[in-house]
Design a protein around this motif. Structure first.
Motif, PDB file in Angstrom:
ATOM      1  N   ASP A 213       0.820  -1.193  -0.315  1.00 46.41           N
ATOM      2  CA  ASP A 213       0.176   0.004  -0.064  1.00 46.41           C
ATOM      3  C   ASP A 213       0.612   0.986  -0.044  1.00 46.41           C
ATOM      4  O   ASP A 213       0.531   2.058  -0.367  1.00 46.41           O
ATOM      5  CB  ASP A 213      -0.930   0.275   1.510  1.00 46.41           C
ATOM      6  CG  ASP A 213      -0.427   0.218   2.278  1.00 46.41           C
ATOM      7  OD1 ASP A 213       0.804  -0.222   2.293  1.00 46.41           O
ATOM      8  OD2 ASP A 213      -0.738   0.390   3.588  1.00 46.41           O
TER       9      ASP A 213
ATOM     10  N   LEU B  88      -1.986   6.946   2.826  1.00 46.63           N
ATOM     11  CA  LEU B  88      -3.110   7.541   3.474  1.00 46.63           C
ATOM     12  C   LEU B  88      -3.946   6.988   3.906  1.00 46.63           C
ATOM     13  O   LEU B  88      -4.513   6.074   2.732  1.00 46.63           O
ATOM     14  CB  LEU B  88      -3.418   9.167   2.776  1.00 46.63           C
ATOM     15  CG  LEU B  88      -1.963  10.313   2.168  1.00 46.63           C
ATOM     16  CD1 LEU B  88      -2.524  11.562   1.587  1.00 46.63           C
ATOM     17  CD2 LEU B  88      -1.697   9.971   3.562  1.00 46.63           C
ATOM     18  N   TYR B  89      -4.400   6.562   5.363  1.00 45.16           N
ATOM     19  CA  TYR B  89      -5.586   6.014   5.443  1.00 45.16           C
ATOM     20  C   TYR B  89      -6.855   6.763   6.275  1.00 45.16           C
ATOM     21  O   TYR B  89      -6.306   7.976   6.211  1.00 45.16           O
ATOM     22  CB  TYR B  89      -5.443   4.892   6.448  1.00 45.16           C
ATOM     23  CG  TYR B  89      -4.137   4.291   6.031  1.00 45.16           C
ATOM     24  CD1 TYR B  89      -3.915   3.420   4.836  1.00 45.16           C
ATOM     25  CD2 TYR B  89      -3.271   4.534   7.349  1.00 45.16           C
ATOM     26  CE1 TYR B  89      -3.176   2.382   5.288  1.00 45.16           C
ATOM     27  CE2 TYR B  89      -1.603   3.014   6.557  1.00 45.16           C
ATOM     28  CZ  TYR B  89      -1.380   2.339   5.782  1.00 45.16           C
ATOM     29  OH  TYR B  89      -0.618   1.844   5.857  1.00 45.16           O
ATOM     30  N   SER B  90      -7.770   6.546   5.992  1.00 49.48           N
ATOM     31  CA  SER B  90      -8.851   7.251   6.983  1.00 49.48           C
ATOM     32  C   SER B  90      -9.288   7.977   8.157  1.00 49.48           C
ATOM     33  O   SER B  90      -8.821   8.377   8.730  1.00 49.48           O
ATOM     34  CB  SER B  90     -10.359   6.721   6.334  1.00 49.48           C
ATOM     35  OG  SER B  90     -10.128   5.144   7.429  1.00 49.48           O
ATOM     36  N   GLY B  91      -7.852   6.878   8.787  1.00 50.12           N
ATOM     37  CA  GLY B  91      -8.367   6.651  10.278  1.00 50.12           C
ATOM     38  C   GLY B  91      -5.942   7.260  10.554  1.00 50.12           C
ATOM     39  O   GLY B  91      -5.685   6.784  11.356  1.00 50.12           O
TER      40      GLY B  91
ATOM     41  N   SER C 249      -1.975   7.306   8.464  1.00 45.65           N
ATOM     42  CA  SER C 249      -1.105   7.549   7.695  1.00 45.65           C
ATOM     43  C   SER C 249       0.233   7.397   7.878  1.00 45.65           C
ATOM     44  O   SER C 249       0.536   6.739   8.949  1.00 45.65           O
ATOM     45  CB  SER C 249      -0.781   8.946   6.993  1.00 45.65           C
ATOM     46  OG  SER C 249      -0.171  10.025   7.935  1.00 45.65           O
TER      47      SER C 249
ATOM     48  N   ARG D 207      -5.535   6.609  13.377  1.00 46.20           N
ATOM     49  CA  ARG D 207      -6.575   6.560  14.804  1.00 46.20           C
ATOM     50  C   ARG D 207      -6.738   5.717  15.630  1.00 46.20           C
ATOM     51  O   ARG D 207      -7.121   4.310  15.058  1.00 46.20           O
ATOM     52  CB  ARG D 207      -7.472   7.081  13.371  1.00 46.20           C
ATOM     53  CG  ARG D 207      -9.262   7.735  14.999  1.00 46.20           C
ATOM     54  CD  ARG D 207     -10.017   8.527  13.970  1.00 46.20           C
ATOM     55  NE  ARG D 207     -10.551   7.715  13.078  1.00 46.20           N
ATOM     56  CZ  ARG D 207     -12.006   7.607  12.187  1.00 46.20           C
ATOM     57  NH1 ARG D 207     -11.981   8.704  11.570  1.00 46.20           N
ATOM     58  NH2 ARG D 207     -12.600   6.927  11.351  1.00 46.20           N
TER      59      ARG D 207
ATOM     60  N   HIS E  69      -5.205   8.234  18.510  1.00 45.85           N
ATOM     61  CA  HIS E  69      -3.682   7.870  17.658  1.00 45.85           C
ATOM     62  C   HIS E  69      -2.650   6.396  18.481  1.00 45.85           C
ATOM     63  O   HIS E  69      -2.341   7.420  19.174  1.00 45.85           O
ATOM     64  CB  HIS E  69      -3.246   8.257  16.753  1.00 45.85           C
ATOM     65  CG  HIS E  69      -3.851   9.676  16.049  1.00 45.85           C
ATOM     66  ND1 HIS E  69      -4.667  10.846  16.104  1.00 45.85           N
ATOM     67  CD2 HIS E  69      -4.519   9.020  14.697  1.00 45.85           C
ATOM     68  CE1 HIS E  69      -5.293  10.963  15.206  1.00 45.85           C
ATOM     69  NE2 HIS E  69      -5.300  10.099  14.489  1.00 45.85           N
TER      70      HIS E  69
END
Length: 243
Positions: free
Chosen positions: A107, A138-141, A143, A176, A191
Motif C-alpha cells: 500500500d 494515507l488512510y482514513s484513520g 498515515s 486513529r 492515535h
C-alpha cells in the motif's frame, strides 16, 4: 515486498548526527542560502544560471568557502569561493531508481527521491551523501511514511559508489484510535503511534574506512495514555562501508 514493520526514525536538530565530545567525528551539515543573497547569486552565476524554482544552494557548515548546489534532478555541484569567484570543484549525478524495492508493504507509494543536505564521513578524506527515497500511504484513520537511504561515496572524478544501501532513514506511523464523541472528549491523544530516533557514530579504528555505529531508540505510544509513559527500546549495530 517485505513484511510490514512500523517504525518512525526521525531526528532532532540534525538527522543521523554523531553524538559525543568535541573530538567526535561528525557529519557536515548544510546551511540553506536565501534566494537572492549574494552567495546564492554567486553560485548560480557560476553554475551558468541553472538555478530553477526547486534548486537549492547550501553552504557547508564550518567552511566559509565551500558551497553545494542541489538540483531536483539529483545532481549536486560543489563550488569553492576564491577571492570573488566561485570555482566548480566537483559534480555528481545520481540515479533516482535507487531503493525501488524497499516499500514495507504494497500500500506504500513512492513519493520522491532527494539528496539530504549533509555529508557523512567515510574516512579522513572520503565523504558520502544520503540519497533518500520516500514512500507513503494515507488512510482514513492515519498515515504512514517510510524513507530509505543509500549512503553514496563521492569521488573527485565525478563518479560515486554506494557505501551503505537500504538504510531506514526516517519513517512514521499514526493510526486513529478514537471513533466516538465520548472517546474524543476523554483524551487529546487519539492515535496509536510508533517512532524511533536513529543516531550514527563514526569510529576511527585505523582502517581504510571508519566503522559506523547505528543506534536506534524505538518508542511506542498507545492512544489514551500519557506520552511520558513511553520507554525506549535501544538497538545497536556496527557496520563498515562497502561490506
Amino acid at each position: 515486498m517485505k513484511h510490514c514493520v512500523v517504525l518512525w526514525v526521525t531526528a532532532v536538530s540534525f538527522p543521523l548526527m554523531a553524538q559525543g565530545n568535541i573530538n567526535t567525528i561528525k557529519p557536515t551539515a548544510f546551511i540553506a542560502l536565501k534566494k537572492g543573497s549574494e552567495q546564492y547569486t554567486g553560485v548560480c552565476k557560476a553554475a551558468i544560471n541553472r538555478c530553477g524554482e526547486e534548486t537549492k544552494v547550501w553552504k557547508a557548515k564550518g567552511l566559509e568557502d565551500v558551497f553545494y548546489l542541489i538540483e531536483p534532478t539529483l545532481e549536486m555541484i560543489k563550488f569553492r569561493k576564491k577571492n570573488d569567484d566561485y570555482i566548480k570543484e566537483g559534480q555528481w549525478k545520481f540515479d533516482n531508481k535507487n531503493n525501488d524495492e524497499n516499500a514495507m508493504s504494497e500500500d506504500l507509494i513512492k513519493d520522491k527521491v532527494y539528496i539530504y543536505p549533509a555529508l557523512y564521513p567515510l574516512s579522513k578524506t572520503k565523504q558520502a551523501i544520503a540519497l533518500v527515497t520516500k514512500w507513503q500511504a494515507l488512510y482514513s484513520g492515519g498515515s504512514r511514511e517510510e524513507e530509505y537511504a543509500d549512503f553514496i561515496m563521492l569521488n573527485d572524478d565525478g563518479s560515486s559508489q554506494v557505501a551503505f544501501k537500504d538504510v531506514l532513514f526516517s519513517s512514521k506511523a499514526m493510526i486513529r484510535a478514537c471513533f466516538t464523541a465520548e472517546e474524543y472528549a476523554k483524551t487529546s491523544h487519539c492515535h496509536d503511534e510508533d517512532w524511533a530516533l536513529l543516531n550514527l557514530k563514526f569510529i576511527d579504528e585505523g582502517k581504510e574506512y571508519y566503522s559506523w555505529k547505528f543506534i536506534t531508540k524505538s518508542y511506542t505510544w498507545p492512544a489514551f495514555v500519557e506520552k511520558v509513559s513511553t520507554q525506549p527500546k535501544i538497538t545497536e549495530r556496527v557496520a563498515w562501508p562497502f561490506q
